[in-house]
Design a protein around this motif. Sequence first.
Motif, short mmCIF file in Angstrom:
data_model
loop_
_atom_site.label_atom_id
_atom_site.label_comp_id
_atom_site.label_asym_id
_atom_site.label_seq_id
_atom_site.Cartn_x
_atom_site.Cartn_y
_atom_site.Cartn_z
N HIS A 181 0.82 -1.21 0.00
CA HIS A 181 0.00 0.00 0.00
C HIS A 181 0.85 1.26 0.00
N PHE A 182 1.94 1.25 0.73
CA PHE A 182 2.83 2.41 0.73
C PHE A 182 3.45 2.61 -0.65
N ALA A 183 3.85 1.52 -1.28
CA ALA A 183 4.39 1.61 -2.64
C ALA A 183 3.32 2.16 -3.57
N TYR A 184 2.10 1.65 -3.43
CA TYR A 184 0.99 2.11 -4.27
C TYR A 184 0.76 3.61 -4.11
N ARG A 185 0.90 4.10 -2.90
CA ARG A 185 0.69 5.52 -2.63
C ARG A 185 1.88 6.39 -3.03
N LEU B 249 15.05 -9.40 1.89
CA LEU B 249 15.24 -9.70 0.47
C LEU B 249 15.36 -11.20 0.20
N ASP B 250 15.72 -11.96 1.22
CA ASP B 250 15.86 -13.42 1.08
C ASP B 250 14.65 -14.18 1.61
N ASP B 251 13.64 -13.46 2.07
CA ASP B 251 12.46 -14.09 2.66
C ASP B 251 11.42 -14.33 1.56
N ARG B 252 11.43 -15.55 0.98
CA ARG B 252 10.51 -15.87 -0.12
C ARG B 252 9.04 -15.70 0.27
N GLY B 253 8.71 -16.06 1.50
CA GLY B 253 7.33 -15.91 1.95
C GLY B 253 6.88 -14.45 1.95
N TYR B 254 7.76 -13.59 2.43
CA TYR B 254 7.47 -12.16 2.47
C TYR B 254 7.34 -11.61 1.04
N LEU B 255 8.29 -11.97 0.18
CA LEU B 255 8.24 -11.50 -1.21
C LEU B 255 6.98 -11.97 -1.92
N ASN B 256 6.61 -13.23 -1.70
CA ASN B 256 5.37 -13.75 -2.30
C ASN B 256 4.15 -13.01 -1.78
N ALA B 257 4.15 -12.69 -0.49
CA ALA B 257 3.02 -11.97 0.10
C ALA B 257 2.92 -10.56 -0.49
N VAL B 258 4.05 -9.88 -0.68
CA VAL B 258 4.03 -8.55 -1.31
C VAL B 258 3.50 -8.66 -2.74
N ASP B 259 3.97 -9.66 -3.46
CA ASP B 259 3.51 -9.89 -4.83
C ASP B 259 2.00 -10.11 -4.87
N ASN B 260 1.50 -10.91 -3.94
CA ASN B 260 0.05 -11.16 -3.87
C ASN B 260 -0.72 -9.88 -3.54
N GLN B 261 -0.17 -9.07 -2.66
CA GLN B 261 -0.82 -7.81 -2.32
C GLN B 261 -0.89 -6.88 -3.53
N ARG C 272 -0.99 -7.83 -6.64
CA ARG C 272 -2.03 -8.39 -7.53
C ARG C 272 -3.42 -8.01 -7.02
N ASP C 273 -3.60 -8.06 -5.70
CA ASP C 273 -4.89 -7.68 -5.13
C ASP C 273 -5.22 -6.21 -5.41
N LEU C 274 -4.21 -5.35 -5.34
CA LEU C 274 -4.44 -3.94 -5.65
C LEU C 274 -4.89 -3.78 -7.09
N ASN C 275 -4.39 -4.61 -7.97
CA ASN C 275 -4.77 -4.58 -9.39
C ASN C 275 -6.24 -4.93 -9.57
N LEU C 276 -6.77 -5.73 -8.69
CA LEU C 276 -8.16 -6.16 -8.82
C LEU C 276 -9.16 -5.12 -8.33
N HIS C 277 -8.68 -4.15 -7.57
CA HIS C 277 -9.59 -3.16 -6.98
C HIS C 277 -9.66 -1.90 -7.76
#
Length: 120
Positions: free
Chosen positions: A54-58, A101-113, A115-120
Motif C-alpha cells: 500500500h505504501f508503494a501504491y501511494r 530480500l531473502d524471505d521468499r514468503g514475504y516476497l510472495n506476500a508482497v507480490d500477492n498484495q 495483484r490484489d491492488l490490481n483487482l480493486h
Amino acid sequence: MIKRFLLTAFSLMLVSTASTVPASAQPRINQEIASNNLGTTQTTVRLSPADLAHFAYRGYFKSQSIKGYGSLIQDHNTGKVSAKDIVQAAVNTHHLPASTLDDRGYLNAVDNQLRDLNLH
C-alpha cells in the motif's frame, strides 16, 4: 423541505468527516521515516507485506524510482517492477532489514498484495 434538510445535513456530515480524518491519521511509514531521521539507520519496525504494498501504491518509494498508483500496477503487470524491487526500496530507505530480500514468503506476500491492488 425534509429532503432538502436531510441532503444538507448529510452533506455537512460528509464534509466534516472528510476534513478531520486526514489531519488525525498519519501513515505509519511517515512515523518510521521520522524516527529513522533521528540519526539511526537501524530498522526497529518491520512493515507487513500489505502495508509495504500500500505504501508503494501511494508513491512512498518514488525517490527509489518506483512509481505509485496506476503506474505501479502497470509496471508490476509488465514485469518492470517486482516485489523484490519494492522490498529493496524499503531496505534502501531503512524501513526493512536487508534479510527481508531473502524471505521468499514475504516476497510472495508482497507480490500477492500487488495483484490484489490490481483487482480493486
